[in-house]
Write a protein that holds these residues in place. Structure first.
Motif, PDB file in Angstrom:
ATOM      1  N   VAL A 253      -8.170  10.053   8.177  1.00  0.00           N
ATOM      2  CA  VAL A 253      -8.455   8.757   8.798  1.00  0.00           C
ATOM      3  C   VAL A 253      -9.953   8.724   9.072  1.00  0.00           C
ATOM      4  CG1 VAL A 253      -7.932   7.137  10.653  1.00  0.00           C
ATOM      5  CG2 VAL A 253      -6.168   8.735   9.876  1.00  0.00           C
ATOM      6  N   ILE A 292      -0.608   4.054  10.581  1.00  0.00           N
ATOM      7  CA  ILE A 292      -0.734   5.472  10.932  1.00  0.00           C
ATOM      8  C   ILE A 292       0.582   5.987  11.500  1.00  0.00           C
ATOM      9  CG2 ILE A 292      -1.922   7.086  12.486  1.00  0.00           C
ATOM     10  CD1 ILE A 292      -4.423   5.297  12.186  1.00  0.00           C
ATOM     11  N   PHE A 302      -2.325  14.605   9.887  1.00  0.00           N
ATOM     12  CA  PHE A 302      -3.545  13.804   9.887  1.00  0.00           C
ATOM     13  C   PHE A 302      -4.787  14.648  10.137  1.00  0.00           C
ATOM     14  CE2 PHE A 302      -0.062  11.030  10.783  1.00  0.00           C
ATOM     15  CZ  PHE A 302      -0.358   9.877  10.086  1.00  0.00           C
ATOM     16  N   THR A 304      -8.656  13.484  11.177  1.00  0.00           N
ATOM     17  CA  THR A 304      -9.638  12.448  11.491  1.00  0.00           C
ATOM     18  C   THR A 304     -11.032  12.993  11.212  1.00  0.00           C
ATOM     19  OG1 THR A 304      -8.202  11.618  13.242  1.00  0.00           O
ATOM     20  CG2 THR A 304     -10.476  10.857  13.258  1.00  0.00           C
ATOM     21  N   VAL A 316      -6.391   7.661  16.986  1.00  0.00           N
ATOM     22  CA  VAL A 316      -5.461   8.177  15.984  1.00  0.00           C
ATOM     23  C   VAL A 316      -4.325   8.929  16.678  1.00  0.00           C
ATOM     24  CG1 VAL A 316      -5.206   9.673  13.976  1.00  0.00           C
ATOM     25  CG2 VAL A 316      -7.270   8.291  14.233  1.00  0.00           C
TER      26      VAL A 316
END
Length: 365
Positions: A253, A292, A302, A304, A316
């Motif tokens: 992300v 997300i 994930f 970031t 996030v």
């Protein structure tokens, strides 16, 4: 016939703003966005617009508020320290429900910082920055083309919601040159604005514009009105881009420059058989929590990636809501990672999955 022109990001923003109908610009120089002011100074008068280099950032944002009261399309630009000085005025503009566009080409911080690119102003932009219960719509381009395209959207959404909109770039995007197809020009005052303070003789419906509500009951009602407006923004105008994320087991992300780096890292990971992808927020507020969360429910993990010590990562984590793990990789102070550095982080997450699987199988055996 449309033609591509080679432009710096700062210049593309300025030209697109003029084409979007901006006729007033008030600002004060600060790197790395000075080319934007220089372009406006040269070209805004050519369309009978007003460019004024103010005595300070504080002066500039109050001039923006004055022009916005008349219904004109108006903007300012700066970098982190200058945006800090504008925060009181930005809060007043939001509290007065006035449309305006604010550009922040981020530099390093905190304090005076330096001219190198970072993404360390995320909190300042996406969380309000000034006093009171207000929000900005925040648009985060990742290319020079998108810097131009999002200026049209910024002015349109500022008018639609009667709310300031921030375009958040960084020193890489502001200084880099890329081919751009510029949007066709349009007039900025085509939308009728009955609320604008153009004088009773010209506009009998115009009213006093204020953000002052002395009675608590009135103040609460107004704050609830603003909150409802921000919820509408989230329902109608949350924007993001997915890149190879449909079947991804590891999703990066990132926004802006960091997203460009992540796209390259995702491609390298895919070449190695790692199912990686990218979700790129285009609106930082409203934040694209839904895609997300949906990916987290499918089991994706994930990473970031930011040019900071970690700010967007908080959003996030909130979006994932405990459904999966959220890692973070960031560089700060103007240091920009190589895509191979991000690939290493992806590979580490992949190896942790493999290690967990092996341990589970070993225990079961």
């Amino acid at each position: 016939m449309t033609q591509k022109v080679l432009m710096k990001g700062n210049e593309a923003i300025a030209e697109a703003a003029i084409r979007a109908g901006c006729r007033f610009f008030f600002g004060y120089p600060i790197t790395p966005q000075n080319e934007l002011l220089e372009y406006m100074a040269r070209n805004l008068p050519k369309v009978d617009g007003v460019f004024l280099q103010s005595e300070s950032e504080i002066g500039a944002i109050n001039m923006v508020m004055g022009a916005a009261c008349t219904g004109a399309r108006v903007m300012t630009s700066s970098s982190g320290p200058g945006i800090s000085l504008k925060q009181e005025g930005i809060s007043y503009i939001a509290g007065s429900e006035l449309p305006a566009v604010i550009v922040n080409i981020m530099r390093t911080g905190p304090g005076l910082g330096g001219i190198a690119p970072t993404q360390s102003d995320y909190y300042q932009a996406a969380k309000g920055g000034g006093h009171g219960d207000y929000r900005l719509m925040v648009l985060a381009p990742s290319s020079v083309q998108e810097m131009a395209d999002l200026m049209f959207l910024a002015f349109d959404k500022a008018d639609e919601y009667r709310n300031p909109v921030m375009v958040l770039g960084d020193g890489v995007l502001g200084q880099m040159m890329e081919p751009v197809i510029l949007p066709e020009p349009k007039e900025g005052n085509a939308v009728e604005k009955a609320w604008a303070t153009t004088g009773k003789g010209n506009n009998p419906e115009s009213k006093l514009i204020t953000s002052l509500y002395i009675k608590p009951e009135e103040a609460e009602k107004f704050c609830e009105h603003l909150a409802a407006k921000y919820r509408t923004m989230a329902e109608k105008d949350t924007r993001w881009e997915s890149y190879r994320a449909e079947d991804a087991e590891i999703i990066t992300v990132a926004y802006g420059t960091a997203a460009r780096l992540c796209m390259a890292a995702v491609d390298m990971a895919r070449d190695k058989g790692i199912r990686a992808g990218l979700i790129r927020p285009i609106t930082l507020f409203p934040f694209p929590s839904a895609p997300i969360y949906a990916a987290a429910e499918k089991g994706a993990r994930f990473l970031t990636v930011e040019l900071s010590t970690g700010q967007m990562v908080d959003d996030v984590r909130l979006a994932v809501n405990g459904k999966s793990t959220v890692g973070f990789y960031g560089r700060s102070g103007g240091m920009v990672p190589d895509p191979r550095d991000i690939l290493s982080q992806i590979e580490q997450i992949e190896s942790e999955k493999t290690g967990t699987t092996a341990a589970t199988e070993g225990g079961a055996a």
